[in-house]
Design a protein around this motif. Structure first.
Motif, short mmCIF file in Angstrom:
data_model
loop_
_atom_site.label_atom_id
_atom_site.label_comp_id
_atom_site.label_asym_id
_atom_site.label_seq_id
_atom_site.Cartn_x
_atom_site.Cartn_y
_atom_site.Cartn_z
N PRO A 305 11.97 -15.55 2.42
CA PRO A 305 11.31 -14.97 1.25
C PRO A 305 11.12 -13.47 1.39
CG PRO A 305 9.75 -16.20 2.58
CD PRO A 305 11.11 -16.49 3.14
N GLU A 306 11.30 -12.78 0.28
CA GLU A 306 11.14 -11.33 0.30
C GLU A 306 9.65 -10.98 0.26
OE1 GLU A 306 13.61 -9.54 0.87
OE2 GLU A 306 15.25 -10.94 0.50
N LEU A 307 9.38 -9.68 0.25
CA LEU A 307 8.00 -9.23 0.22
C LEU A 307 7.35 -9.61 -1.10
CD1 LEU A 307 8.46 -5.69 1.79
CD2 LEU A 307 7.77 -7.78 2.93
N GLN A 308 6.09 -9.96 -1.03
CA GLN A 308 5.38 -10.38 -2.23
C GLN A 308 5.31 -9.23 -3.22
OE1 GLN A 308 1.38 -11.61 -1.47
NE2 GLN A 308 0.98 -12.24 -3.58
N GLY A 309 5.72 -9.51 -4.45
CA GLY A 309 5.67 -8.50 -5.50
C GLY A 309 6.95 -7.72 -5.66
N TYR A 310 7.96 -7.95 -4.78
CA TYR A 310 9.21 -7.20 -4.84
C TYR A 310 10.37 -8.18 -4.79
CZ TYR A 310 6.13 -3.32 -3.67
OH TYR A 310 5.12 -2.41 -3.67
N SER A 311 11.43 -7.84 -5.51
CA SER A 311 12.59 -8.72 -5.58
C SER A 311 13.50 -8.58 -4.38
CB SER A 311 13.40 -8.41 -6.86
OG SER A 311 13.83 -7.05 -6.86
N ALA A 312 13.43 -7.47 -3.66
CA ALA A 312 14.29 -7.23 -2.50
C ALA A 312 13.50 -6.46 -1.45
CB ALA A 312 15.55 -6.46 -2.89
N TYR A 313 13.97 -6.60 -0.23
CA TYR A 313 13.31 -5.88 0.87
C TYR A 313 13.78 -4.44 0.90
CZ TYR A 313 12.06 -4.35 5.55
OH TYR A 313 11.57 -3.64 6.60
N SER A 314 12.84 -3.53 1.17
CA SER A 314 13.16 -2.12 1.38
C SER A 314 12.05 -1.53 2.24
CB SER A 314 13.27 -1.37 0.05
OG SER A 314 12.03 -1.38 -0.64
N VAL A 315 12.34 -0.39 2.82
CA VAL A 315 11.35 0.26 3.67
C VAL A 315 10.13 0.68 2.85
CG1 VAL A 315 10.94 2.22 5.21
CG2 VAL A 315 13.11 1.01 5.30
N SER A 316 10.35 1.17 1.64
CA SER A 316 9.24 1.57 0.78
C SER A 316 8.36 0.39 0.43
CB SER A 316 9.77 2.23 -0.49
OG SER A 316 10.53 3.38 -0.19
N ALA A 317 8.98 -0.74 0.09
CA ALA A 317 8.20 -1.93 -0.23
C ALA A 317 7.41 -2.41 0.98
CB ALA A 317 9.12 -3.03 -0.73
N CYS A 318 8.02 -2.33 2.16
CA CYS A 318 7.31 -2.74 3.37
C CYS A 318 6.12 -1.83 3.65
CB CYS A 318 8.29 -2.75 4.54
SG CYS A 318 7.56 -3.23 6.13
N ARG A 319 6.28 -0.53 3.45
CA ARG A 319 5.16 0.39 3.67
C ARG A 319 4.04 0.16 2.67
NH1 ARG A 319 8.39 6.14 4.71
NH2 ARG A 319 9.28 5.57 6.75
N LEU A 320 4.38 -0.10 1.43
CA LEU A 320 3.35 -0.41 0.44
C LEU A 320 2.62 -1.70 0.80
CD1 LEU A 320 5.19 0.55 -2.86
CD2 LEU A 320 3.24 1.73 -1.84
N ARG A 321 3.34 -2.66 1.33
CA ARG A 321 2.68 -3.89 1.74
C ARG A 321 1.72 -3.63 2.91
NH1 ARG A 321 5.67 -7.79 5.66
NH2 ARG A 321 5.13 -5.92 6.84
N CYS A 322 2.15 -2.79 3.85
CA CYS A 322 1.27 -2.46 4.98
C CYS A 322 0.02 -1.72 4.50
CB CYS A 322 2.04 -1.62 6.00
SG CYS A 322 3.34 -2.50 6.87
N GLU A 323 0.20 -0.79 3.56
CA GLU A 323 -0.96 -0.08 3.03
C GLU A 323 -1.92 -1.05 2.34
OE1 GLU A 323 0.31 3.05 0.51
OE2 GLU A 323 1.29 4.19 2.10
N LYS A 324 -1.36 -1.98 1.60
CA LYS A 324 -2.20 -2.95 0.91
C LYS A 324 -3.00 -3.78 1.91
CE LYS A 324 -1.83 -7.24 -1.68
NZ LYS A 324 -0.90 -8.21 -2.31
N GLU A 325 -2.36 -4.24 2.99
CA GLU A 325 -3.08 -5.04 3.98
C GLU A 325 -4.18 -4.24 4.65
OE1 GLU A 325 -0.11 -6.47 6.59
OE2 GLU A 325 0.70 -7.94 5.17
#
Length: 539
Positions: A305-325
């Motif tokens: 499964p990809e990152l929650q809230g995003y259709s595909a994995y990317s470094v930007s999406a991963c950083r936003l997920r880390c900030e959210k956590e």
């Protein structure tokens, strides 16, 4: 008258077995001759081995100076081979890689990237209500009082809605956008999508990955060209500095793929008013190597499964997920630009949560906030240039067209031109510089150079070692027991062979007068039944 003396000697049962033992020994020797052959000694093996120099160093023949020199040469070559083999193995274990750049052939059509732009000013001053100023005091630096001078202690406002505040007070694209053209066709604010970032309300052109706009030519005029009014009169006055206070005027722009969310506060570039900025792009398709050569994130074959809230994995999406956590752990809420269904943080703790996010993520390369680069990535290289606008001839025209004075035009208007340099793309691929086949080839070359060996030679040596080891194990298991001589009933036991050896007359016919009487004819045969343990001897 001659006298006959008949002697009867009783033999133990053990003495009846030597002949059987001898017969068994003969049979065992015959079976051994017919079975497995005896193991070869080292000299025999060396003379038949395909390892160069082993036969001359360890083969049959006299030992001398010549054989010693051959042994030294063989040992030196073996040491040299092992040294080279260790170096090759260490080089292979470092997993070296190289980057190959392959320019692709020109394509008739290229997918245009997404272009996200944000006004550096987050809130329009004229759109702020008294309640907004009160709630955004920590974020904007404005004093928490209304325009009539009432202090904060006497103000009572309902709980704010941060999404509503950003939508109402942010710069509206319909007011900022003065002209828009894409590949010679007119466009408008409806071609942009609203997106939230650290700069508040922003806008993305060509954001939908399912209906991406194509670019059919390269060069200026074949991409996106927009004229914007940044509305500096709406910028907030600075009463005191905060971490979110901005002294700049202009917009922030990020060019990215449709599958990647904007991360404009770190990856964007600035565009200043009073200039026309040209951004020449080129598509770059990057391919990285996974472990053990690199650290890219390989796609899971099991449908990870990809990152929650995003259709595909990317470094930007991963950083936003880390900030959210990080914000959820500290403030138990999320910011507007973070995906999810959690409660949005109120404005009074916005600064505190944002600062904690930056502190917790700065320098983080391990743990839950480690964001590996995807193994397949599309990015856009940029070359930026600019010229000053408006010139003297156009300043008066633009002032009349937009009902503004020339000074306002110079301080607020800008032109952004984003286009492809050419409809070509670059493919940059990481490749393993030293693979297993290269390692085996180098090892084979070193073996042939120094000791003249191959894989079959190694199998010969292993087979010889197995042969010697198995023969020694069989000898240990089949070690014969030493027979013991016993006495039975006080009667001395005497073997038949010993008796024959001790007899002065080994044959039945001894000459008369030779000191021993001859056996009588009637005593040539044993008394008793055949196979018994008694025999008659003439004394």
């Amino acid at each position: 008258m001659p006298i006959e003396i008949v002697c009867k000697i009783k033999f133990a049962e053990e003495d009846a077995k030597p002949k059987e033992k001898e017969a068994g020994d003969e049979q065992s020797l015959l079976g051994a001759a017919q079975g497995a052959a005896a193991p070869r000694d080292l000299a025999t093996f060396a003379s038949t081995s395909t390892l160069h120099g082993l036969g001359r160093a360890c083969g049959p023949g006299p030992h001398g100076l010549r054989r010693t020199l051959w042994a030294l040469a063989l040992l030196t070559s073996l040491v040299a081979f092992l040294y080279q083999a260790v170096g090759l193995a260490r080089g292979y274990l470092t997993r070296p890689h190289l980057v190959a750049l392959d320019p692709a052939a020109p394509a008739p059509v290229a997918g245009f990237p997404a272009v996200t732009l944000c006004n550096i000013n987050r809130f329009r001053h004229s759109a702020l209500s008294d309640a907004d100023i009160f709630h955004l005091a920590n974020l904007t630096g404005l004093p928490p009082k209304d325009r009539d001078g009432h202090r904060a202690a006497g103000l009572r406002y309902p709980e704010p809605d941060m999404v509503d505040i950003l939508n109402r007070t942010g710069h509206q694209l319909a007011d900022m956008l003065k002209s828009c053209n894409f590949s010679g066709h007119h466009c408008s604010a409806s071609n942009f999508s609203v997106v939230y970032t650290r700069y508040g309300k922003c806008y993305t052109f060509n954001a939908d990955p399912q209906s991406s706009l194509p670019s059919r030519a390269g060069g200026m005029g074949s991409g996106l060209e927009i004229m914007l009014d940044i509305q500096q009169e709406e910028y907030l006055p600075i009463w005191r500095e905060t971490n979110e206070t901005s002294f700049e005027a202009g917009i922030r722009v990020q060019i990215h793929s449709q599958e990647e969310p904007p991360y404009i506060h770190q990856l964007g570039f600035g565009v200043s008013p009073g200039f026309q900025t040209f951004v020449s792009c080129q598509e770059q398709r990057l391919t990285y190597l996974p472990q053990p050569w690199g650290n890219c994130r390989a796609e899971s074959e099991l449908g990870e499964p990809e990152l929650q809230g995003y259709s595909a994995y990317s470094v930007s999406a991963c950083r936003l997920r880390c900030e959210k956590e990080a914000v959820l752990q500290r403030c138990h809420c999320r910011m507007v630009h973070m995906p999810g269904n959690e409660t949005i943080c109120p404005p009074n703790i916005y600064i505190e949560c944002a600062d904690h996010t930056l502190d917790s993520l700065s320098g983080s390369s391990e743990g839950p906030c480690f964001c590996p680069t995807p193994c397949n990535l599309t990015r856009y290289g940029k070359e930026i240039s600019m010229v000053k606008i408006p010139n003297r001839g156009s300043a008066r025209y633009l002032a009349r067209k937009y009902n503004r004075n020339e000074t306002y035009i110079r301080e607020n208007f800008l032109v952004l031109d984003v286009f492809f340099e050419a409809l070509t793309s670059e493919a940059m691929e990481q490749r393993a510089a030293y693979g297993l086949s290269a390692l085996l080839g180098d090892l084979g070359g070193q073996m042939g150079l120094f000791i003249g060996a191959s894989i079959l030679t190694l199998l010969e040596i292993l087979d010889y070692i197995y042969e010697i080891s198995w023969d020694r194990l069989k000898r240990v298991w089949r070690r014969p027991k030493t027979p013991l001589r016993t006495s039975t009933g006080g009667i001395s036991t005497l073997g038949m062979q010993e008796l024959k050896e001790q007899s002065p007359c080994p044959s039945r016919g001894c000459a008369e007068g030779g000191g021993a009487s001859s056996l009588l004819p009637n005593h040539h045969h044993p008394h008793g039944p055949p196979g018994s343990l008694f025999e008659d001897f003439a004394c």
